[in-house]
Design a protein around this motif. Structure first.
Motif, PDB file in Angstrom:
ATOM      1  N   SER A  19      47.947  11.025  39.202  1.00  0.00           N
ATOM      2  CA  SER A  19      47.341  10.490  37.984  1.00  0.00           C
ATOM      3  C   SER A  19      45.863  10.174  38.195  1.00  0.00           C
ATOM      4  N   SER A  39      44.773  16.965  32.618  1.00  0.00           N
ATOM      5  CA  SER A  39      46.023  16.253  32.386  1.00  0.00           C
ATOM      6  C   SER A  39      46.843  16.296  33.676  1.00  0.00           C
ATOM      7  N   GLN A  40      47.794  15.371  33.808  1.00  0.00           N
ATOM      8  CA  GLN A  40      48.637  15.382  34.998  1.00  0.00           C
ATOM      9  C   GLN A  40      49.444  16.667  35.083  1.00  0.00           C
TER      10      GLN A  40
END
Length: 301
Positions: free
Chosen positions: A19, A28-29
Motif C-alpha cells: 500500500s 493502485s494496489q
C-alpha cells in the motif's frame, strides 16, 4: 522484464508494504500487484511474500534485489547519456520531498517548472528524510529535498536554506497571549499533534526526555496539511518549520516563536551526482535552486 516492474519491486522492498509503495509510485494496489506478479512470472520464482506485518523478500528476492538496483541504475545512466546528446529536457523525473516542503514550497515551483519544461513529466514522492535518502541512493528517486544531516557520504548534498522551528497553536491560545518567545522546556505539559520522525517531533521528544516526562500526543499524521488542520481545530499544538507558518493567518492558526537557541531545520537538495542526472533532472535541480534563491537566504545557525 520492464523498468516499471523493477521499480515496483524496489519500492515494495524498500517500503515493506504494498500500500505504501503504491502511493509512492502513484499506482493502485492492484496495479502494483500486477507489476509484481508479471515480474515473478518473468523470473520464474517468488520474490515477495505478503504477511500480516507487511511484504517480506524471499531468499530469491534478496538475491535479486542488488541486480534489480543495478539494472535501473544502468537504464538511468543510458537515458541520461542520450538526453545529453539531444540537450532537451524531456521524460520522467522523480522528486522525493518532505511533507512540509511538498505542501508549502513545491506548488508554486512546480507550476512554473511545468510551464517552462512541458516535455518533462515530474512525479513527487513524500516521505521522511531517511527514506528519501535511501531512495536517492537506490536510484528510485532522481532528487530529494530533505532535512540534514545526510548519513551517506556517496551522495551530493546542496544546502538550500536554514530556518527556525516555531510553535503552531490554535487561535487565541494562552501561549499566543504571552506575547513572547517560549522555550520547548516550558511546553512539556502541552498536548501535541505531530508528524512522527520529523524535526519538530524529535525536538519535542528531546525536551520531554530532558524533563523526564512522556509527550502527550493527541494525534499523529503523515501530511503537513493535516497537521495544520488539526492544530486549527484545537486538537493540540505542534512544532513546525517556519516554512509552514509563513502564511499562518490563511491557515487558521497562530504562530509563537521559540526562544533563541531552539532547534532549527536545514533543508538540502540531494542526488547521486551530475553523471546520474538526466537532462530533466538537471533542469528540475536548477529550477529548485533558483526558486529557493528567490524565496530564502541561508542564515547561520
Amino acid at each position: 522484464m520492464t523498468s516499471e516492474q523493477l521499480r515496483a519491486f524496489l519500492h515494495v522492498a524498500r517500503e515493506g508494504r504494498v500500500s505504501t509503495a503504491a502511493r509512492g509510485l502513484g499506482l493502485s494496489q492492484s496495479g502494483l500487484s500486477r507489476q509484481l506478479q508479471s515480474l515473478e512470472a518473468e523470473v520464474g520464482t517468488r520474490l515477495l511474500v505478503r504477511t500480516p506485518s507487511g511484504a517480506v523478500l524471499t531468499d530469491a528476492g534478496e538475491r535479486f534485489l542488488p541486480h534489480a538496483t543495478r539494472a535501473l541504475e544502468a537504464l538511468a545512466a543510458g537515458r541520461a547519456e542520450l538526453e545529453r546528446l539531444s540537450g532537451t529536457p524531456r521524460g520522467p523525473v522523480v522528486l522525493g520531498t518532505l511533507p512540509t516542503v511538498g505542501a508549502y514550497l513545491l506548488p508554486d515551483l512546480m507550476a512554473a517548472f511545468t510551464r517552462s519544461h512541458p516535455e518533462v513529466r515530474p512525479r513527487l514522492s513524500q516521505d521522511h528524510a531517511p527514506v528519501l535518502e535511501e531512495g536517492v541512493a537506490r536510484g528510485t528517486l532522481d532528487l530529494a529535498i530533505l532535512s540534514l544531516p545526510v548519513r551517506r557520504v556517496d551522495l551530493v548534498t546542496q544546502l538550500l536554506w536554514d530556518e527556525p522551528l516555531v510553535l503552531a497553536v490554535p487561535r487565541g491560545h494562552r501561549l499566543t497571549r504571552l506575547g513572547r518567545p517560549v522555550a520547548l522546556q516550558e511546553l512539556t505539559d502541552e498536548t501535541w499533534v505531530r508528524i512522527p520522525g520529523m524535526v519538530g517531533a524529535r525536538a519535542v521528544e528531546a525536551a520531554c526526555e530532558a524533563r523526564g516526562v512522556t509527550p502527550k500526543v493527541a494525534l499523529e499524521t503523515d501530511t503537513a496539511e493535516a497537521l495544520g488542520r488539526m492544530v486549527e481545530r484545537g486538537l493540540g499544538v505542534a512544532v513546525v518549520p517556519q516554512l509552514m507558518a509563513t502564511d499562518a493567518p490563511a491557515h487558521g492558526f497562530d504562530v509563537v516563536p521559540l526562544t533563541r537557541g531552539s532547534p532549527r531545520r536545514q533543508v538540502a537538495l540531494v542526488h547521486r551526482g551530475q553523471g546520474y542526472l538526466t537532462a530533466a533532472a538537471r533542469a528540475l535541480k536548477d529550477a529548485i535552486a533558483e526558486h529557493v534563491k528567490q524565496r530564502f537566504r541561508p542564515t547561520p545557525r
